[in-house]
Design a protein around this motif. Structure first.
Motif, short mmCIF file in Angstrom:
data_model
loop_
_atom_site.label_atom_id
_atom_site.label_comp_id
_atom_site.label_asym_id
_atom_site.label_seq_id
_atom_site.Cartn_x
_atom_site.Cartn_y
_atom_site.Cartn_z
N THR A 1 -34.14 20.40 82.20
CA THR A 1 -35.60 20.40 82.24
C THR A 1 -36.23 20.16 83.61
N PRO A 2 -35.47 20.07 84.71
CA PRO A 2 -36.15 19.83 85.99
C PRO A 2 -37.05 20.99 86.37
N LYS A 3 -38.13 20.66 87.08
CA LYS A 3 -39.07 21.70 87.50
C LYS A 3 -38.69 22.28 88.86
N CYS A 4 -38.19 21.43 89.75
CA CYS A 4 -37.82 21.92 91.08
C CYS A 4 -36.65 22.89 90.98
N ARG A 5 -35.50 22.41 90.52
CA ARG A 5 -34.33 23.26 90.31
C ARG A 5 -34.38 23.68 88.86
N GLU A 6 -35.16 24.70 88.60
CA GLU A 6 -35.52 25.04 87.23
C GLU A 6 -34.29 25.20 86.34
N GLY A 7 -34.31 24.47 85.23
CA GLY A 7 -33.29 24.63 84.22
C GLY A 7 -31.94 23.99 84.51
N ASP B 1 -31.42 30.73 84.76
CA ASP B 1 -31.25 31.80 85.75
C ASP B 1 -30.41 32.93 85.15
N HIS B 2 -31.01 34.11 85.02
CA HIS B 2 -30.33 35.28 84.46
C HIS B 2 -29.68 34.96 83.11
N GLY B 3 -30.37 34.15 82.33
CA GLY B 3 -29.90 33.79 81.00
C GLY B 3 -28.96 32.61 80.97
N GLY B 4 -28.65 32.06 82.15
CA GLY B 4 -27.72 30.94 82.28
C GLY B 4 -26.67 31.24 83.33
N TYR B 5 -26.48 30.31 84.27
CA TYR B 5 -25.58 30.55 85.39
C TYR B 5 -24.88 29.23 85.71
N ILE C 1 -20.26 31.66 86.45
CA ILE C 1 -20.28 32.47 85.23
C ILE C 1 -21.73 32.61 84.82
N VAL C 2 -22.18 33.84 84.64
CA VAL C 2 -23.59 34.11 84.38
C VAL C 2 -23.72 35.02 83.15
N GLN C 3 -24.85 34.89 82.47
CA GLN C 3 -25.04 35.74 81.30
C GLN C 3 -25.34 37.19 81.70
N ARG C 4 -26.20 37.36 82.68
CA ARG C 4 -26.50 38.69 83.21
C ARG C 4 -26.29 38.65 84.72
#
Length: 573
Positions: A313-319, A341-345, A414-417
């Motif tokens: 939930t951080p706002k600076c380093r989003e997610g 980020d891109h669905g999760g990274y 590892i990224v979702q997209r």
């Protein structure tokens, strides 16, 4: 016989507690972990200890053959100290690095310190390996020529802006000191290290005094003792790194000012109105909260710091936090990175390093045993997917180049997209790197293979062991619990199944033990040797302390001790 039994029982009561034990500890959940599947699928835990040993023997080979090898070289620039340093690539083929690029000076402490710590944790003496002192070489990251007088990610500012922050990104300035203090604990007699450790502690103490509870800055200039705001958003979770180093300094040197500053830094972190997580430091805040609460009776908000470490939930380093999900039938839950980020990274180094503070945290607060046990099962299962040998070919960007990794170098993430157009057709999860095109010529993408992230594998390698029940891990609670008091062998076991399971615990040969479970606050086995079987209820955990048999028990407040060594920090009758 009757008299013997009476004296035995009397002795137990006189020493402070009975075999009836105390009150079981209520387990507290972590919402992010609750949302993970009960058992990750497909389930396959690799041998991280063996991987760490293979990494070390393969990577620290100056005569390694093959394209982009060797990954180590000698830097003779002698910055800060009159000695040569071994450089380690950040990524495969990184054009910024090597003996012939940038005068051989560009290498990162995140990689070299990670490799030294990781190898050490799996039993390698990095202070004397093939006639090289990899430990002593780390002195050159102590930036005395600039007046910062702390460990930094590079040996000098000349090459730092090529990547890896120099007064640019606060966590890059703090984390090398966290790594250094851990290494120093394992090598307490390394020449000159005490002087460096004292300087680091003094700088962090002075910085905390200047900051005076306000860590809302982009970085801190440790030479000018001045906080700075830049284009990078504030990183108040640097306070977690400060607290960790300062507490370790207090344990090492006994100077009360370091303890005072450690508490001050942790209070500054706790005072944040919103999640301040930025990169790797927040879990160290949770660990320090649990440890200070247990050892010193403090009342830090552990719930808040654990939530901040996990929930994204951080706002600076989003997610930023712990990822949860099953992507095309593959469970990626447990890895650390951006949840959005891109669905999760998720990233390899961050995943390894999160275990360093969060696993030993259970020693100091066993109410999180179920949650940390379940998270580590998922993290251990998912982390292998960073490696080409363990990720299906159709989910990799560079499967056809996997041979250059020699089985020990993983992808950075590892990224979702995929974040790159050329890999857009690959279905999730996608194993890729964060920096293609660092390598000129016909193979620009090989830098997606992360040497620095892979260097930290020894953290998992020292903590994780498989048991005789597939899916139940033995997690060593002492492996990364640095600067601790004396302790008996301590392990966390979590049963993810819907029914109870019986697990065999190997014990040190030639000795007998009493097994104490801090979750149930009771001795579950007495006078056992060789091995012992314990039964763990469905979806529950056991924190087993292996105590030499027949020792004296005492209770002081909420601390249960055996022969003066605390085995339970939250004991209640």
């Amino acid at each position: 016989m009757k008299h013997s039994l009476w004296f035995l029982l009397a002795g137990l009561y006189i020493s402070g507690c009975s075999d009836n034990g105390g009150k079981p500890v209520e387990q507290k959940n972590i919402a992010r972990v609750d949302s993970m599947s009960a058992i990750p699928q497909p389930l396959n835990i690799i041998d991280y200890e063996q991987l760490a040993l293979q990494f070390d023997s393969t990577v620290y080979d100056f005569n390694a053959q093959g394209e982009f090898w060797p990954l180590v070289w000698i830097d003779s620039s002698r910055k800060n100290f009159a000695q040569d340093v071994v450089g380690l690539y950040t990524a495969m083929g990184d054009a910024r690095q090597g003996r012939n690029n940038n005068k051989g000076m560009f290498h990162e402490a995140l990689a070299t310190m990670g490799g030294v710590l990781g190898g050490t944790l799996v039993g390698i003496n990095k202070a004397n390996q093939d006639n090289l002192d990899y430990v002593g070489m780390l002195r050159n990251y102590f930036n005395r020529e600039t007046g910062w007088n702390i460990m930094m990610n590079n040996t000098c500012p000349e090459v730092a802006m090529l990547g890896g922050g120099y007064g640019r990104d606060w966590w890059y300035d703090v984390y090398p000191n966290v790594l250094f203090y851990a290494i120093n604990e394992k090598y307490p007699h390394a020449p000159g290290f005490d002087t460096l450790a004292r300087s680091i502690a003094d700088k962090f103490y002075q910085a905390d005094s200047v900051l005076n509870g306000n860590y809302n800055y982009s970085f801190f200039d440790y030479a000018k003792l001045k906080p700075v705001t830049s284009h990078i958003c504030p990183q108040p979770d640097a306070a977690a790194g400060h607290a960790y180093v300062l507490y370790a300094a207090w344990k090492k040197f006994g100077d009360e000012k370091y303890l005072k500053a450690a508490k001050s830094a942790l209070k500054a972190l706790q005072s944040q109105p919103a999640n301040p997580t930025y990169e790797v430091l927040m879990p160290f805040g949770a660990y320090m909260a649990a440890r200070m609460n247990a050892e010193m009776g403090e009342q830090f908000d552990l719930e808040k710091m654990i939530r901040w470490s996990f929930d994204g939930t951080p706002k600076c380093r989003e997610g930023w936090g712990i990822l949860v999900g099953t992507w095309n039938g593959m469970d990626i839950s447990g890895i650390m990175g951006s949840t959005v980020d891109h669905g999760g990274y998720g990233f390899l180094m961050n995943t390894y390093d999160a275990a360093w503070p969060l696993v030993p945290m259970v020693r100091y607060d066993q109410s999180r045993a179920n949650a940390i046990g379940k998270w580590m099962l998922h993290a251990a299962n998912a982390a292998k997917l960073f490696y080409p040998d363990h990720m299906p070919a159709e989910h990799q960007t560079l499967y056809n180049r996997r041979e250059i990794t020699k089985g020990v170098i993983g992808y950075e993430g590892i990224v979702q997209r995929s974040t790159f157009d050329q890999y857009a057709s690959i279905k999730a999860p996608v194993a890729q790197g964060d920096g293609p095109n660092w390598v000129p010529g016909k193979n620009p993408d090989v830098s997606q293979f992360s040497v620095y992230g892979s260097a930290h594998v020894g953290i998992f390698g020292s903590i994780i062991r498989k048991t005789d029940v597939d899916g139940i891990l033995q997690l060593n609670l002492l492996a990364t619990d640095f600067y601790r008091a004396d302790a008996y062998p301590s392990y966390l076991y979590y049963n993810p199944y819907g029914e109870s399971k019986t697990v065999t615990i190997p014990l040190e040969k030639g000795k007998s033990f009493d097994l104490y479970n801090t979750v149930t606050a009771s001795f579950i086995k007495r006078n056992v040797s060789g091995s012992a079987s314990i039964k763990i209820p469905a979806t529950q955990s056991a924190v087993i302390i292996c105590v030499p048999s027949g020792r004296k028990q005492t209770v002081d407040g909420n601390k249960l001790s055996i022969d003066g060594i605390v085995v339970d920090y939250h004991y209640q009758r």
